[in-house]
Scaffold this motif. Structure first.
Motif, PDB file in Angstrom:
ATOM      1  N   VAL A 166       0.851  -1.192   0.000  1.00 30.39           N
ATOM      2  CA  VAL A 166       0.000   0.000   0.000  1.00 30.39           C
ATOM      3  C   VAL A 166       0.886   1.241   0.000  1.00 30.39           C
ATOM      4  O   VAL A 166       1.726   1.401   0.889  1.00 30.39           O
ATOM      5  CB  VAL A 166      -0.932   0.023   1.224  1.00 30.39           C
ATOM      6  CG1 VAL A 166      -1.863   1.231   1.151  1.00 30.39           C
ATOM      7  CG2 VAL A 166      -1.738  -1.257   1.306  1.00 30.39           C
ATOM      8  N   LEU A 167       0.681   2.080  -1.018  1.00 29.29           N
ATOM      9  CA  LEU A 167       1.432   3.322  -1.125  1.00 29.29           C
ATOM     10  C   LEU A 167       0.477   4.503  -1.087  1.00 29.29           C
ATOM     11  O   LEU A 167      -0.630   4.427  -1.639  1.00 29.29           O
ATOM     12  CB  LEU A 167       2.203   3.374  -2.448  1.00 29.29           C
ATOM     13  CG  LEU A 167       3.236   2.283  -2.686  1.00 29.29           C
ATOM     14  CD1 LEU A 167       3.859   2.445  -4.067  1.00 29.29           C
ATOM     15  CD2 LEU A 167       4.310   2.318  -1.621  1.00 29.29           C
ATOM     16  N   SER A 168       0.894   5.564  -0.459  1.00 30.89           N
ATOM     17  CA  SER A 168       0.046   6.761  -0.469  1.00 30.89           C
ATOM     18  C   SER A 168       0.878   7.968  -0.879  1.00 30.89           C
ATOM     19  O   SER A 168       2.105   7.997  -0.709  1.00 30.89           O
ATOM     20  CB  SER A 168      -0.595   7.002   0.898  1.00 30.89           C
ATOM     21  OG  SER A 168       0.359   7.420   1.849  1.00 30.89           O
ATOM     22  N   TYR A 169       0.173   8.941  -1.460  1.00 30.24           N
ATOM     23  CA  TYR A 169       0.787  10.198  -1.873  1.00 30.24           C
ATOM     24  C   TYR A 169       0.047  11.350  -1.200  1.00 30.24           C
ATOM     25  O   TYR A 169      -1.186  11.388  -1.207  1.00 30.24           O
ATOM     26  CB  TYR A 169       0.700  10.367  -3.387  1.00 30.24           C
ATOM     27  CG  TYR A 169       1.623   9.434  -4.146  1.00 30.24           C
ATOM     28  CD1 TYR A 169       1.191   8.176  -4.549  1.00 30.24           C
ATOM     29  CD2 TYR A 169       2.925   9.810  -4.434  1.00 30.24           C
ATOM     30  CE1 TYR A 169       2.041   7.322  -5.237  1.00 30.24           C
ATOM     31  CE2 TYR A 169       3.778   8.968  -5.134  1.00 30.24           C
ATOM     32  CZ  TYR A 169       3.336   7.722  -5.521  1.00 30.24           C
ATOM     33  OH  TYR A 169       4.180   6.879  -6.203  1.00 30.24           O
ATOM     34  N   ALA A 170       0.837  12.273  -0.652  1.00 29.42           N
ATOM     35  CA  ALA A 170       0.222  13.420   0.022  1.00 29.42           C
ATOM     36  C   ALA A 170      -0.380  14.394  -0.982  1.00 29.42           C
ATOM     37  O   ALA A 170      -1.289  15.148  -0.657  1.00 29.42           O
ATOM     38  CB  ALA A 170       1.260  14.127   0.892  1.00 29.42           C
ATOM     39  N   GLY A 171       0.140  14.391  -2.190  1.00 29.95           N
ATOM     40  CA  GLY A 171      -0.371  15.295  -3.217  1.00 29.95           C
ATOM     41  C   GLY A 171       0.554  15.246  -4.414  1.00 29.95           C
ATOM     42  O   GLY A 171       1.571  14.552  -4.402  1.00 29.95           O
ATOM     43  N   ILE A 172       0.192  15.963  -5.447  1.00 36.17           N
ATOM     44  CA  ILE A 172       1.026  16.058  -6.643  1.00 36.17           C
ATOM     45  C   ILE A 172       1.263  17.530  -6.906  1.00 36.17           C
ATOM     46  O   ILE A 172       0.313  18.312  -6.947  1.00 36.17           O
ATOM     47  CB  ILE A 172       0.323  15.462  -7.880  1.00 36.17           C
ATOM     48  CG1 ILE A 172      -0.275  14.100  -7.570  1.00 36.17           C
ATOM     49  CG2 ILE A 172       1.281  15.386  -9.058  1.00 36.17           C
ATOM     50  CD1 ILE A 172       0.712  13.025  -7.305  1.00 36.17           C
ATOM     51  N   ALA A 173       2.510  17.904  -7.075  1.00 37.09           N
ATOM     52  CA  ALA A 173       2.836  19.310  -7.287  1.00 37.09           C
ATOM     53  C   ALA A 173       3.340  19.501  -8.715  1.00 37.09           C
ATOM     54  O   ALA A 173       3.495  18.547  -9.474  1.00 37.09           O
ATOM     55  CB  ALA A 173       3.903  19.743  -6.282  1.00 37.09           C
ATOM     56  N   ARG A 174       3.582  20.744  -9.033  1.00 35.54           N
ATOM     57  CA  ARG A 174       4.105  21.028 -10.369  1.00 35.54           C
ATOM     58  C   ARG A 174       5.582  20.657 -10.463  1.00 35.54           C
ATOM     59  O   ARG A 174       6.063  20.255 -11.511  1.00 35.54           O
ATOM     60  CB  ARG A 174       3.932  22.503 -10.702  1.00 35.54           C
ATOM     61  CG  ARG A 174       2.492  22.879 -11.000  1.00 35.54           C
ATOM     62  CD  ARG A 174       2.415  24.292 -11.551  1.00 35.54           C
ATOM     63  NE  ARG A 174       1.040  24.679 -11.771  1.00 35.54           N
ATOM     64  CZ  ARG A 174       0.352  24.431 -12.886  1.00 35.54           C
ATOM     65  NH1 ARG A 174       0.924  23.833 -13.887  1.00 35.54           N
ATOM     66  NH2 ARG A 174      -0.901  24.800 -13.008  1.00 35.54           N
ATOM     67  N   LEU A 212      -3.052   1.966  -4.316  1.00 36.72           N
ATOM     68  CA  LEU A 212      -2.592   3.350  -4.328  1.00 36.72           C
ATOM     69  C   LEU A 212      -3.622   4.244  -3.662  1.00 36.72           C
ATOM     70  O   LEU A 212      -4.816   4.103  -3.913  1.00 36.72           O
ATOM     71  CB  LEU A 212      -2.407   3.830  -5.769  1.00 36.72           C
ATOM     72  CG  LEU A 212      -1.205   3.289  -6.526  1.00 36.72           C
ATOM     73  CD1 LEU A 212      -1.237   3.785  -7.968  1.00 36.72           C
ATOM     74  CD2 LEU A 212       0.088   3.687  -5.865  1.00 36.72           C
ATOM     75  N   ILE A 213      -3.126   5.144  -2.831  1.00 36.16           N
ATOM     76  CA  ILE A 213      -4.014   6.073  -2.145  1.00 36.16           C
ATOM     77  C   ILE A 213      -3.481   7.481  -2.339  1.00 36.16           C
ATOM     78  O   ILE A 213      -2.274   7.718  -2.185  1.00 36.16           O
ATOM     79  CB  ILE A 213      -4.079   5.771  -0.632  1.00 36.16           C
ATOM     80  CG1 ILE A 213      -4.618   4.363  -0.385  1.00 36.16           C
ATOM     81  CG2 ILE A 213      -4.945   6.792   0.092  1.00 36.16           C
ATOM     82  CD1 ILE A 213      -4.581   3.944   1.068  1.00 36.16           C
ATOM     83  N   PHE A 214      -4.373   8.401  -2.671  1.00 36.35           N
ATOM     84  CA  PHE A 214      -4.020   9.817  -2.718  1.00 36.35           C
ATOM     85  C   PHE A 214      -4.765  10.495  -1.572  1.00 36.35           C
ATOM     86  O   PHE A 214      -5.991  10.447  -1.503  1.00 36.35           O
ATOM     87  CB  PHE A 214      -4.391  10.434  -4.065  1.00 36.35           C
ATOM     88  CG  PHE A 214      -3.497   9.974  -5.178  1.00 36.35           C
ATOM     89  CD1 PHE A 214      -3.761   8.796  -5.857  1.00 36.35           C
ATOM     90  CD2 PHE A 214      -2.371  10.689  -5.521  1.00 36.35           C
ATOM     91  CE1 PHE A 214      -2.919   8.346  -6.873  1.00 36.35           C
ATOM     92  CE2 PHE A 214      -1.526  10.261  -6.536  1.00 36.35           C
ATOM     93  CZ  PHE A 214      -1.795   9.076  -7.204  1.00 36.35           C
ATOM     94  N   GLU A 215      -3.997  11.102  -0.708  1.00 37.26           N
ATOM     95  CA  GLU A 215      -4.568  11.625   0.531  1.00 37.26           C
ATOM     96  C   GLU A 215      -5.121  13.031   0.366  1.00 37.26           C
ATOM     97  O   GLU A 215      -4.682  13.791  -0.504  1.00 37.26           O
ATOM     98  CB  GLU A 215      -3.478  11.695   1.614  1.00 37.26           C
ATOM     99  CG  GLU A 215      -2.707  10.436   1.843  1.00 37.26           C
ATOM    100  CD  GLU A 215      -1.529  10.696   2.765  1.00 37.26           C
ATOM    101  OE1 GLU A 215      -1.629  11.576   3.641  1.00 37.26           O
ATOM    102  OE2 GLU A 215      -0.507  10.023   2.607  1.00 37.26           O
TER     103      GLU A 215
END
Lengths: 545, 648
Positions: free
Chosen positions: B46-54, B103-106
């Motif tokens: 299980v992987l998570s991402y805090a966000g996606i930036a430029r 996959l998790i996007f928080e």
């Protein structure tokens, strides 16, 4: 002495009228002089001997000024003069803040406070080196930045198109349409002078224009066009003021002026038709009674008739009463962009959608061909009494004629100065736009492909504009609780394109009012569109004085 | 010129039309999702991402970085699964792909959804975006709104999960979430403290409201919950009631819940409401990510020494230095890849502070389920945690000459444990709850600092032996035996346990070896005969007081009537099937009976095919395969449990 803004520059009267000047007008002033009444300061001497005197400017040109300076010693022949040209005294490009320059005293009558001064350097030359150069760079920079940002936003719209198809589709279409105007306008080229000028008959329909018609007729009669090839016909459409009397007074000065008074009010179309009946020129030009020609306007207007397939040409119209108030300043930029960008873009495809009322020229035989249908036009069972210009243009385009724009044939016109009149005018224009665009949509698909696409986009996008604005400014903030900032940024960038184009050409501080106008359109004018569509059957003029 | 102009215009128009047609008509890419092909019972990463930036940052990867990471995962064989797949796996109802990935996007960030979607479409992955539902009403376009959530769930790549409603906000009366965590502490306002009931209700309401808001927006209830602040009320400064209150609430409304941590892998037996995830740092390269995931995959390779830092997952302050493992107070170190270990032997040299307390963990699945051995100045304890209860299985006071370094050895076989302290046995044959079946091995410092100077750990071989007596297995090899299948009962004979058989049974039980009596000849029995025989066997085992030690019986072949009768008598059934029988069985069943074990009693291609079919519906830990003859000892047939054969 007054220091407040004038609505527009007032040229000093030309002493030599047409009847007394040389055939090629070579004895006229080379540079226009403008009446003025504003303060100036005169500095005489250097260092400890320097003295300052108050003065009043009475007329000004780019080369010098006529100044009243009672305190200045008569022996002084070289002085320094400092002044700020008030708005409206000279063309807007010359309104560039404080001017401080050396000047030579050209003439001064003994004992008189009036002096004629010649600037050490012509203001035009000076500005060319300084302010105009900077403004051109500024305009280019703003144009580049705005266009770049728009491209970036459109790229993102494309990349994330799937996220909100309707919104991004609209954004791409609007952005593409507006950018295409500037791109196509960049391909607009200058015309070459005709070797042989055709005979022209200028028709001026008049109704209740006693204040302006004298000037209109004078500028027509004094136009730089061979006298023997020019016929001017003024048609009074049963004015209730002194317009007819004023026209007849002009006739005394210009005996060759033809004045026709209609016995009953027949409407603009019929007034024009009456004038056409008296016309003997190869080319017939329609001029509005509140349009003021530049001296070479007629000469430039006919250039593009060199192409035998060109049936009609519209000139370029700027605003005369530029400086009156915020409303006229906004219209100034809008008019310029509407002609120099929008019409130029259409002209590249030989399909200008509207031959503007202030100045338009037609081949006589073509006009006579279409006049009957134009005069009898009906819409939803009622006679069409406005939108004459668009209606005439549609008749030509339907027949496959080329209809083009000439940027060097310049006139100025008076625009509404109060919001009520302006909004009524805009409503009338929108009604005629909708009506004639609906008619044009039946044949514009036959035109060049990109012109056809541009036309249909230019028809469709404004129709849904109110819904888009409503969504952006009401629905999104209230329901989606999202700022309309991106929408406003988009409007600002689009307006920056227009404003910077104006700045590039005009080098005027008025450029920013283009942005103001875009927001005025978004908050005020856009809401007229649905009402105009719903009431397009109505045929009252509404702004007739 | 005009001809060229027209040609150019038509070209531009055609290009525009083609583009519009392409954009409007291209099908929405579907994710690479094929549950019918899945066969693995290993677990899920299980992987998570805090966000996606430029642009890349330590916390948020750029779109480009995200695409590089996900592409690398795809190329390495990882395939994404959905929350319902993970839950079915944990319930032992369905397998997962070999390298399962969730996959998790928080945080419910709109930009994460917008930027990640094209990447997911290109890689064929799916993901869950978790939303703290109170932000959906916030002003601005930073967070997903209700309309956006509808848009999210319309795409096949996405599902929506919850991060609570107000759970992410600070408690009323506190300035920040660090000071007052909504789900972990009580409200204190104007000198009054929230009552226990009010506290529990508030927590319950938060979970319920979030689930309701998301169900309303998405059209279906969310399955997944991500605890804000990565913990569910277990941290030391949480209210004592917080953990239970959160547990009660999350189990009512969600199927899966994730805490934080640095361990991406969740094996079978993981607590569905306390699963771990790895938040991927924004500046990790794909190679770093793959290396991290590879190190947390299940292994059966023993750990011969402390190893290096990549062998451990540290919680709080800890690390390897000076040839020892150091943990500060409250810290823990988990052996990577040991999540699925069942029978183990682990030893460690522990050196806690004078007032410290060191712990050796085994079969750890969550804070609610583990076995541990602790040692401090007072002595040694063997403890087992089951839910909210802590059981002390054994206590030995410290000797007068207790040394500062304690050498502890722990061995677990089935449901028995043995403990040695400084090579002397201190606990033998301790019974362990069947609920504590498997889990990772680790070290902890409950109080004070801890220094660990030596460490070994290995899973014990898990062979099943087809022999009538454990005495037939050489002594030296007995430690490899997990179960023995003696052929005590034959169809047509009256069930009767010889004395020697009974003694064997007791002896193997003491050794922690299961005895699974084999019933032969029962395949042809009809229902009546099967009932009679099953009853007789049941009676015999009961008579000998051995039923408690023989909860499972093995039958030859499907023997469906006999198996049914045995289940009716509360026996678990193990089927010994030939490869052909196993293949037919695998093709025909939709779902295995719980606790049912299948043995493929044969080798070769047919056996492999049978296994592939069986893995569709039966977890690997309930499948066994015949080994080649002589694997253990001559003349003894052995079977090997499938999940014990993973090697890394």
């Amino acid at each position: 002495m007054k220091n407040e803004t004038q609505s527009y520059p007032e040229p000093a009267p030309e002493r030599r009228l047409r009847s007394r000047s040389r055939p090629n007008y070579s004895d006229r002033r080379a540079v226009e002089r403008y009446l003025a009444d504003f303060p100036a300061r005169i500095f005489v001497g250097q260092g400890k001997d320097a003295r300052e005197y108050a003065a009043t400017v009475h007329d000004i040109s780019s080369g010098g000024l006529l100044i009243e300076a009672p305190g200045v010693p008569p022996e002084e022949t070289r002085i320094r003069v400092q002044f700020r040209i008030p708005e409206g005294v000279m063309p807007e490009a010359f309104i560039q803040g404080v001017v401080s320059t050396n000047a030579a005293v050209l003439h001064r009558e003994a004992g008189q406070p009036l002096m004629g001064l010649a600037f050490e350097e012509d203001l035009g030359v000076r500005y060319q080196r300084t302010a105009w150069s900077y403004l051109r760079w500024l305009a280019a920079a703003v144009l580049f930045v705005a266009a770049s940002l728009i491209m970036v936003i459109k790229y993102e719209n494309l990349y994330y198109f799937w996220f909100d198809v309707p919104v991004f589709l609209y954004s791409l279409l609007v952005g593409g349409y507006l950018l295409s105007r500037f791109i196509f306008a960049a391909f607009y080229g200058d015309s070459k002078p005709l070797a042989v000028l055709p005979t022209i008959s200028v028709i001026v329909p008049v109704r209740n224009e006693e204040e302006n018609v004298t000037r209109t007729l004078r500028q027509l009669m004094e136009a730089d066009y061979p006298r023997e090839r020019l016929q001017v016909i003024a048609v009074d459409d049963c004015s209730t003021d002194r317009s007819l009397a004023v026209m007849q007074a002009s006739q005394k000065i210009y005996p060759e002026l033809v004045v026709l008074g209609l016995e009953k009010n027949a409407g603009k179309r019929h007034a024009l038709a009456a004038g056409v009946g008296l016309a003997n020129g190869e080319v017939i030009v329609f001029i509005d009674s509140d349009s003021f020609l530049q001296p070479d306007a007629l000469r430039q207007l006919v250039n593009r008739f060199a192409d035998p397939q060109v049936a009609a040409i519209t000139g370029h119209c700027d605003v005369e009463n530029v400086w009156t108030n915020l409303l006229t300043r906004m219209q100034t930029v809008r008019y310029f962009v509407a002609f120099r960008v929008m019409k130029a873009a259409e002209s590249v495809f030989d399909s200008v959608s509207c031959l503007s009322g202030p100045i338009a020229a037609y081949r006589r035989e073509v006009l006579q061909e279409i006049m009957p249908e134009w005069l009898s036009q009906m819409f939803m069972g009622r006679p069409a009494t406005f939108g004459d210009d668009r209606s005439l243009t549609n008749s030509l385009l339907r027949r496959g004629y080329k209809v083009v724009y000439e940027s060097k044939a310049r006139v100025t016109t008076l625009v509404p100065e109060d919001h009520g009149t302006f909004l009524r005018q805009q409503l009338r224009w929108k009604r005629s736009w909708f009506r004639e665009s609906l008619i044009a949509s039946t044949f514009m698909w036959r035109k060049q492909p990109l012109m056809a696409l541009s036309f249909y986009l230019g028809f469709f996008l404004p129709l849904i504009g109110p819904a888009i604005v409503l969504r952006a400014l009401i629905y999104v903030p209230l329901v989606q609780r999202t700022s309309p900032l991106m929408y406003i940024v988009g409007i600002t960038l689009m307006s920056a394109l227009m404003s910077s184009t104006y700045l590039l050409y005009k080098r005027s501080r008025l450029w920013f009012y283009g942005t103001v106008f875009c927001f005025y359109y978004m908050f005020v004018l856009v809401w007229q569109t649905p009402w105009a569509v719903l009431t397009s059957w109505r045929n009252e003029w509404a702004t007739r004085s | 010129m005009k001809k060229y102009s027209l040609f150019a215009q038509w070209f531009v128009l055609a290009a525009l039309a083609a583009f519009v047609a392409y954009v409007l008509m291209r099908p929405t890419p579907l994710p690479d999702y094929a549950p019918a092909t899945w066969r693995s019972w290993n677990g899920v990463t299980v992987l998570s991402y805090a966000g996606i930036a430029r642009t890349d940052s330590p916390v948020y990867p750029s779109v480009k970085r995200l695409e590089a990471q996900l592409s690398a995962l795809r190329d390495a064989g990882y395939r994404t699964v959905r929350p319902e797949d993970v839950r079915a796996f944990l319930d032992e109802r369905a397998p997962l792909p070999d390298k399962a990935l969730l996959l998790i996007f928080e945080g419910g960030r709109k930009e994460a959804f917008i930027r990640a979607t094209p990447v997911l479409q290109r890689t064929g992955f799916t993901a869950v975006i978790t939303v703290p539902t109170s932000v959906m009403r916030q002003w601005g376009s930073f967070y997903l709104k209700r309309a956006d959530v509808r848009r999210v769930v319309r795409l096949p790549q996405w599902q929506v999960g919850s991060m609570g409603h107000q759970a992410i906000e600070p408690l009323p009366g506190t300035a920040s979430s660090e000071q007052g965590r909504f789900l972990a502490q009580r409200i204190r306002l104007d000198g009054k403290v929230e009552s226990a009931d009010a506290f529990r209700n508030r927590i319950l309401q938060d979970y319920a409201r979030s689930a309701s808001v998301l169900e309303d927006a998405a059209g279906k209830p969310p399955l997944l919950y991500l605890y804000p602040f990565a913990e569910a009320g277990q941290s030391p400064d949480s209210d004592p009631l917080a953990e239970a209150a959160n547990r009660d609430a999350v189990t009512r409304h969600f199927s899966l819940a994730f805490i934080g941590g640095s361990n991406a892998f969740n094996g079978p037996g993981s607590d569905p409401w306390s699963m771990t995830r790895l938040r991927v740092p924004g500046d990790w390269t794909p190679a770093q990510l793959l290396a991290e995931l590879a190190s947390s995959q299940p292994r059966s390779r023993p750990q011969a020494a402390l190893g290096n830092a990549q062998d451990w997952v540290f919680e709080r302050e800890g690390g390897l230095r000076d040839a020892a493992l150091h943990l500060s107070a409250g810290a823990a170190a988990w052996l990577r890849g040991s999540d699925a270990w069942t029978d183990i032997e682990v030893s460690a040299e522990l050196q806690p502070d004078a007032k410290g307390c060191a712990a050796l963990y085994a079969r750890y699945t969550s804070v609610r389920s583990w076995l541990r051995v602790t040692c401090d100045a007072e002595g040694l304890r063997v403890q087992e945690r089951l839910g909210t209860r802590l059981y002390t299985l054994c206590r030995r006071p410290a000797a007068d000459d207790a040394q500062s370094i304690r050498r502890i050895r722990l061995r677990i076989r089935n449901n028995r444990a043995w403990v040695w302290l400084n090579d002397k046995p201190v606990a033998e044959n301790l019974p362990i709850s069947p609920a504590t079946r498997r889990g990772r091995v680790g070290l902890g410092s409950e109080q004070g600092d801890l220094r660990v100077s030596a460490f070994t750990a290995r899973p014990l071989p898990s062979r099943w032996v087809l022999a009538n007596s454990i005495r037939l297995v050489p002594d030296a090899d007995r430690e490899q035996v997990q179960a023995i299948l003696p052929n005590w009962f034959r169809a047509g004979e009256t069930p009767s346990l010889a004395q020697t058989a009974q003694q064997d049974l007791l002896q193997t039980a003491v050794a922690g070896i299961h005895t699974v009596p084999l019933l032969t000849g029962g395949a042809a029995l009809d229902a009546e005969a099967a009932r009679a025989w099953a009853g007789a066997i049941d009676a015999e085992l009961t008579r000998a007081d051995l039923k408690m030690l023989t909860p499972a019986l093995a039958v030859e072949g499907p023997a469906l009537p006999l198996a049914a009768e045995l289940r009716n008598r509360n026996f678990r059934v193990t089927h010994l099937l030939t490869p052909a029988q196993a293949l037919e069985w695998g093709r025909s069943i939709a779902q295995a009976t719980p606790d049912e074990v299948i043995v493929v009693n044969g080798l070769g291609a047919e056996a492999d095919r049978a296994l592939a079919w069986l893995l569709r519906v039966i977890p690997a830990n309930r499948l066994a395969l015949r080994e080649a003859d002589g694997a253990l000892a001559p003349d003894i047939s052995t079977l090997r449990r499938l999940d014990s054969m993973t090697d890394r």
